[in-house]
Design an enzyme around this catalytic site. Structure first.
Site, PDB file in Angstrom:
ATOM      1  N   HIS A   1       0.845  -1.191   0.000  1.00  0.00           N
ATOM      2  CA  HIS A   1       0.000   0.000   0.000  1.00  0.00           C
ATOM      3  C   HIS A   1       0.887   1.249   0.000  1.00  0.00           C
ATOM      4  CE1 HIS A   1       1.149  -0.482   4.218  1.00  0.00           C
ATOM      5  NE2 HIS A   1       0.988   0.820   4.330  1.00  0.00           N
TER       6      HIS A   1
ATOM      7  N   ASP B   1       0.868   5.160   1.868  1.00  0.00           N
ATOM      8  CA  ASP B   1       0.202   5.789   3.005  1.00  0.00           C
ATOM      9  C   ASP B   1      -0.585   7.004   2.527  1.00  0.00           C
ATOM     10  OD1 ASP B   1       1.367   3.893   4.622  1.00  0.00           O
ATOM     11  OD2 ASP B   1       2.984   5.208   5.316  1.00  0.00           O
TER      12      ASP B   1
ATOM     13  N   ARG C   1       7.774  -8.968  15.418  1.00  0.00           N
ATOM     14  CA  ARG C   1       8.168  -7.641  14.942  1.00  0.00           C
ATOM     15  C   ARG C   1       7.123  -6.608  15.362  1.00  0.00           C
ATOM     16  NH1 ARG C   1       7.415  -4.645  10.081  1.00  0.00           N
ATOM     17  NH2 ARG C   1       9.075  -3.093   9.993  1.00  0.00           N
TER      18      ARG C   1
ATOM     19  N   HIS D   1       4.750   0.123  -0.235  1.00  0.00           N
ATOM     20  CA  HIS D   1       5.507  -0.688   0.723  1.00  0.00           C
ATOM     21  C   HIS D   1       4.636  -1.778   1.322  1.00  0.00           C
ATOM     22  CE1 HIS D   1       3.748   2.749   2.846  1.00  0.00           C
ATOM     23  NE2 HIS D   1       3.733   2.018   3.944  1.00  0.00           N
TER      24      HIS D   1
END
Ligand SMILES: C=C1C[C@]23C[C@@]1(O)CC[C@H]2[C@@]12CCC[C@@](C)(C(=O)O1)[C@H]2[C@@H]3C(=O)O
Ligand SMILES: O=C(O)CCC(=O)C(=O)O
Ligand SMILES: [Fe+2]
Length: 372
Positions: free
Chosen positions: A231, A233, A298, A288
């Site tokens: 996607h 941002d 993570r 990204h």
């Protein structure tokens, strides 16, 4: 009264009737989490071609050349890491342990702070989940405005401590975001007089923001899972802190994924769709995704930074001319989030006014060609 950020999804409710999993109890990847090539239209794994010299720029903000380096990184990558940014490392440790503490609560406890279908804040799946057949191996918590009510539910005894960390983090991020805005805009020749909504002191006093905590638990079958699908941002810019586990990848030249390695103390800066619009496409927003890992949990914390609620973002007039017509129509952050909720990765093309004059521009504009 302009619509507030917290109302962005009032007319775009997300009705995901999904069960929130207890990731730690899953020994095998359930089919609902197993992605195949068809579930995602992008290249499948990080390419190694040219990898040696192809790494995301790292900019030392105390470098006298920071302005030039930022401009170059925005034009060519849409992402860079910053060091010497002034955010105390204790604050980064604190926000990381707050995130850890939140996501390690029992599922039933986290669900007490669940995001409502038409709301923006709270615990849940990524909003973009509705665009995919498969589920993402992650959970998120979004904060817009005060987290007090949700934090009281999560930590009836300790909520104050966590609220203070969030407040301090947001205060520091806001300062850094303002600095980054001037590095980005300054390198386009834009000055304070050109951006009235930066406020009388040019400190973007009335800017809006959301804080997104992302958790990617260790995954039994990471090659078939997806942490957060590709996607861009919907922001001016995003400042991302990632813990010491890699997972963030950016799409390079529309062909291969490049990992953004966690560097101790560094922060990742993404160019968002609204800077893409403001710069009339000179700074393309970066596509990204986050991949997951077999053995390590993570965490990432994204500060999603946007303009004041009432401001319509449109290409800066200083960047326009007879051969540079405005490529996007004016739009508020709120409206853009609604457009993203409807069109996802085609949102940017849906606010585009005209096709680029030069076909070559088109090739590098992933949002009109590869995505939109
Ligand atoms: C302001 C926002 C941007 C965002 C949607 C949100 O309302 C808050 C969460 C943000 C986030 C974070 C994870 C990826 C993303 C695409 C998503 O689903 O929620 C982004 C949204 C965005 O940038 O469009
Ligand atoms: O976890 C990451 O590295 C990416 C998070 C992200 O893209 C987001 O929150 O918008
Ligand atoms: Fe993102």
């Amino acid at each position: 009264m302009p619509a507030r950020l917290s109302d962005a999804f009032k007319s775009h409710p997300l009705n995901l009737q999904l069960k929130h999993p207890d990731f730690s109890s899953l020994q095998e990847l359930p089919d609902s989490y197993a992605w195949s090539q068809n579930d995602d239209q992008y290249p499948s794994s990080p390419g190694s071609f040219g990898a040696e010299q192809d790494s995301v720029p790292v900019i030392d903000l105390s470098d006298p050349n920071a302005l030039k380096l930022t401009g170059h990184a925005c034009r060519t990558w849409g992402v860079f890491q910053v060091t010497n940014h002034g955010i105390p490392s204790k604050l980064l440790d604190d926000i990381e342990s707050a995130g850890r503490s939140l996501f390690s609560l029992p599922v039933q406890q986290k669900l007490k702070a669940a995001r409502s279908p038409d709301g923006i804040s709270g615990y849940g799946f990524a909003r973009i989940s509705s665009f995919f057949q498969k589920l993402m191996w992650s959970e998120g918590f979004t904060i817009v405005g005060s987290p007090l009510d949700h934090f009281r539910q999560l930590w009836p005894q300790d909520y104050n401590k966590f609220c203070n960390i969030i407040e301090e983090y947001e205060k520091e991020m806001k300062k850094l975001a303002g600095r980054l805005m001037w590095l980005m805009l300054g390198s386009l020749g834009i000055s304070k007089e050109d951006v009235k909504w930066a406020g009388p002191k040019g400190d973007f006093r009335d800017a809006s923001a959301a804080l997104q905590l992302n958790s990617y638990p260790a995954c039994p079958d990471p090659d078939r899972a997806m942490g957060l699908a590709a996607h861009t941002d919907s922001t001016l810019l995003t400042i991302l802190y990632q813990n010491n586990t890699s997972g963030l990848q950016v799409l390079r030249e529309g062909t291969r994924w490049v990992t953004v390695p966690p560097l101790p103390g560094a922060l990742v800066v993404n160019v968002g769709d609204l800077i893409h619009i403001l710069s009339n496409g000179l700074y393309p927003s970066v596509l990204h995704q986050a991949v997951v890992n077999r053995s390590r949990h993570r965490l990432s914390i994204a500060y999603l930074y946007g303009p004041p609620d009432s401001v319509q973002i449109s290409p800066l007039s200083k960047l326009l001319g007879p051969s540079q017509p405005p490529l996007y129509r004016p739009i508020t952050w709120n409206e853009y989030l609604g457009t993203k909720a409807k069109h996802f990765n085609k949102a940017l093309s849906s606010v585009r006014l005209c096709a680029p004059l030069n076909a070559l521009v088109d090739v590098s504009d992933h949002n009109s060609v590869k995505v939109g």
